[in-house]
Design a protein around this motif. Structure first.
Motif, PDB file in Angstrom:
ATOM      1  N   LYS A 127      35.262  31.607  33.296  1.00  0.00           N
ATOM      2  CA  LYS A 127      34.611  31.480  34.595  1.00  0.00           C
ATOM      3  C   LYS A 127      34.264  30.020  34.820  1.00  0.00           C
ATOM      4  CE  LYS A 127      32.629  36.063  34.979  1.00  0.00           C
ATOM      5  NZ  LYS A 127      31.403  36.857  35.061  1.00  0.00           N
ATOM      6  N   VAL A 128      34.459  29.581  36.033  1.00  0.00           N
ATOM      7  CA  VAL A 128      34.046  28.223  36.389  1.00  0.00           C
ATOM      8  C   VAL A 128      33.028  28.335  37.508  1.00  0.00           C
ATOM      9  CG1 VAL A 128      34.770  25.965  37.223  1.00  0.00           C
ATOM     10  CG2 VAL A 128      36.311  27.294  35.753  1.00  0.00           C
ATOM     11  N   GLU A 167      36.674  22.855  49.770  1.00  0.00           N
ATOM     12  CA  GLU A 167      38.103  22.639  49.568  1.00  0.00           C
ATOM     13  C   GLU A 167      38.364  22.081  48.164  1.00  0.00           C
ATOM     14  OE1 GLU A 167      41.173  19.907  51.946  1.00  0.00           O
ATOM     15  OE2 GLU A 167      39.511  20.683  53.144  1.00  0.00           O
ATOM     16  N   ASP A 168      37.524  21.127  47.778  1.00  0.00           N
ATOM     17  CA  ASP A 168      37.670  20.506  46.463  1.00  0.00           C
ATOM     18  C   ASP A 168      37.467  21.540  45.348  1.00  0.00           C
ATOM     19  OD1 ASP A 168      37.894  17.761  45.094  1.00  0.00           O
ATOM     20  OD2 ASP A 168      36.191  18.714  44.084  1.00  0.00           O
ATOM     21  N   ALA A 169      36.444  22.396  45.512  1.00  0.00           N
ATOM     22  CA  ALA A 169      36.164  23.413  44.492  1.00  0.00           C
ATOM     23  C   ALA A 169      37.337  24.373  44.375  1.00  0.00           C
ATOM     24  CB  ALA A 169      34.878  24.161  44.834  1.00  0.00           C
ATOM     25  N   ALA A 170      37.904  24.763  45.513  1.00  0.00           N
ATOM     26  CA  ALA A 170      39.046  25.679  45.489  1.00  0.00           C
ATOM     27  C   ALA A 170      40.244  25.019  44.809  1.00  0.00           C
ATOM     28  CB  ALA A 170      39.400  26.109  46.905  1.00  0.00           C
ATOM     29  N   ALA A 171      40.435  23.724  45.066  1.00  0.00           N
ATOM     30  CA  ALA A 171      41.557  23.004  44.447  1.00  0.00           C
ATOM     31  C   ALA A 171      41.357  22.927  42.930  1.00  0.00           C
ATOM     32  CB  ALA A 171      41.677  21.607  45.045  1.00  0.00           C
ATOM     33  N   VAL A 172      40.119  22.683  42.510  1.00  0.00           N
ATOM     34  CA  VAL A 172      39.829  22.629  41.071  1.00  0.00           C
ATOM     35  C   VAL A 172      40.088  23.994  40.438  1.00  0.00           C
ATOM     36  CG1 VAL A 172      37.962  22.436  39.363  1.00  0.00           C
ATOM     37  CG2 VAL A 172      38.221  20.695  41.147  1.00  0.00           C
ATOM     38  N   ALA A 173      39.612  25.058  41.103  1.00  0.00           N
ATOM     39  CA  ALA A 173      39.817  26.409  40.564  1.00  0.00           C
ATOM     40  C   ALA A 173      41.303  26.690  40.394  1.00  0.00           C
ATOM     41  CB  ALA A 173      39.188  27.449  41.491  1.00  0.00           C
ATOM     42  N   ASN A 195      28.377  31.212  43.316  1.00  0.00           N
ATOM     43  CA  ASN A 195      28.745  29.854  42.920  1.00  0.00           C
ATOM     44  C   ASN A 195      29.936  29.795  41.989  1.00  0.00           C
ATOM     45  OD1 ASN A 195      26.842  28.396  44.352  1.00  0.00           O
ATOM     46  ND2 ASN A 195      25.270  28.735  42.801  1.00  0.00           N
ATOM     47  N   GLU A 196      30.466  30.984  41.667  1.00  0.00           N
ATOM     48  CA  GLU A 196      31.621  31.015  40.796  1.00  0.00           C
ATOM     49  C   GLU A 196      32.829  30.612  41.621  1.00  0.00           C
ATOM     50  OE1 GLU A 196      30.737  34.585  38.202  1.00  0.00           O
ATOM     51  OE2 GLU A 196      32.878  34.772  38.641  1.00  0.00           O
ATOM     52  N   VAL A 197      33.615  29.658  41.127  1.00  0.00           N
ATOM     53  CA  VAL A 197      34.826  29.314  41.870  1.00  0.00           C
ATOM     54  C   VAL A 197      36.063  29.927  41.225  1.00  0.00           C
ATOM     55  CG1 VAL A 197      33.900  27.249  42.953  1.00  0.00           C
ATOM     56  CG2 VAL A 197      35.028  27.052  40.735  1.00  0.00           C
ATOM     57  N   LEU A 198      35.933  30.284  39.949  1.00  0.00           N
ATOM     58  CA  LEU A 198      37.066  30.934  39.276  1.00  0.00           C
ATOM     59  C   LEU A 198      36.548  32.013  38.332  1.00  0.00           C
ATOM     60  CD1 LEU A 198      40.161  30.967  38.569  1.00  0.00           C
ATOM     61  CD2 LEU A 198      39.609  29.406  36.708  1.00  0.00           C
ATOM     62  N   ASN A 199      37.182  33.167  38.386  1.00  0.00           N
ATOM     63  CA  ASN A 199      36.919  34.234  37.425  1.00  0.00           C
ATOM     64  C   ASN A 199      38.290  34.667  36.928  1.00  0.00           C
ATOM     65  OD1 ASN A 199      36.114  36.421  35.954  1.00  0.00           O
ATOM     66  ND2 ASN A 199      35.395  37.637  37.698  1.00  0.00           N
TER      67      ASN A 199
END
Lengths: 250, 74
Positions: A127-128, A167-173, A195-199
């Protein structure tokens, strides 16, 4: 009391050596049941606890749910490092040994395919989480001069950074997921709340764990303080054996 | 279940994670998998689909309180 057989998961017969743990669902110790090369990890349970009003009562009791969800996982974790296991979803209960035998016989081909997919592998969760304030600060850059113009520029940079943050968070995920999928056999992304951008869930060869963990650490370092990584595992391959073993999905 | 925190969760805010919160966070991960994922058998299974949904519904309530706890930490 109506006797039933709760099934935690299935292993290949002979792959599991050594004793099983003593804890189990509703306090009943796990027992192995062999059927034609497949072995179910089971516990004898009282079916009446899982039906009708008793189930309504139990399911509405957080402690009952927590204890039994944990018991299900504990039994599988105990065997996880010793054998490849196909984990069943919570609540698979058969009314008799015959019912279990017939399921294992009828669905043997699907189960063998499932073993081929996950043998020698376990699941890892990554998770990020995104610290929005830190991300915006890093995108906006350092504060400029204290002059009026400097303040206005800084204010504009701040607003731009806020607009770019999602947008930046989605790109990082996306980049993190792609990078982890490279060092895993399979990877998939689940819904990430708040606040989780990736699971993400990753199926990783047991001899590739160090490589996978190194990759996670590299990603954490390269993406900086605004992103917090959390790794869980090894898990039974819940996310990679979710195909139905006996009928259509509801 | 090993939980590897590459960053301390306390970087979220001032309050450090309590042992109890850590326990519940892992429960969230558990329920995520055990109730929603894993192989499903139909046919001879006693627990009806509707009943599984019932269990899931109540677990969702349980998880809502877990999430509230996590939210309080942030």
């Amino acid at each position: 009391m109506t006797p039933g057989l709760y099934v935690y998961g299935i292993v290949e017969t002979g792959s599991l050596t050594g004793p099983l743990g003593t804890g189990g669902i509703t306090g009943n110790a796990p027992v192995l049941v062999d059927v034609d090369g497949l072995t179910a990890i089971t516990s004898a349970v009282d079916v009446s606890e899982f039906e009708g009003e008793a189930l309504q009562r139990n399911a509405a009791t957080p402690q009952w749910l927590e204890d039994n969800v944990r018991a299900h996982e504990a039994v599988l974790e105990d065997v996880l490092e010793r054998a490849t296991v196909i984990p069943m979803r919570f609540g698979a209960i058969f009314s008799s040994h015959d019912g279990l035998r017939s399921m294992l016989t009828v669905h043997a081909p699907a189960l063998r395919d499932a073993f081929a997919r996950v043998r020698g592998r376990t699941e890892w969760g990554v998770k990020v989480h995104c610290d929005q304030a830190r991300l915006v600060a890093s995108l906006a850059g350092p504060p400029a001069t204290t002059s009026g113009r400097g303040y206005l520029e800084q204010r504009k940079a701040q607003l731009d950074a806020e607009a770019r943050a999602a947008e930046d968070a989605a790109a990082v995920a996306n980049a993190v997921h792609q990078s982890l999928a490279e060092v895993a056999d399979e990877g998939l992304v689940a819904h990430a709340p708040g606040n989780e951008v990736l699971n993400g869930a990753y199926l990783v060869r047991n001899d590739g764990r160090e490589r996978f963990m190194r990759r996670v650490q590299e990603l954490q370092r390269s993406h900086g303080d605004a992103f917090v990584f959390e790794v869980t595992g090894p898990w039974p391959s819940y996310n990679f054996t979710s195909a139905d073993v006996g009928g259509p999905r509801p | 279940m090993a939980v590897v925190q590459l960053h301390q969760r306390r970087c979220w805010g001032a309050a450090p994670v309590t042992a109890d919160l850590q326990r519940q966070v892992t429960l969230l991960d558990l329920v995520d998998r055990i109730i929603d994922k894993g192989a499903v058998v139909r046919g001879q299974v006693v627990l009806a689909v509707a009943d599984v949904d019932l269990v899931k519904l109540d677990l969702n309530l349980l998880l809502a309180s877990v999430e509230a706890l996590q939210g309080a930490d942030r």
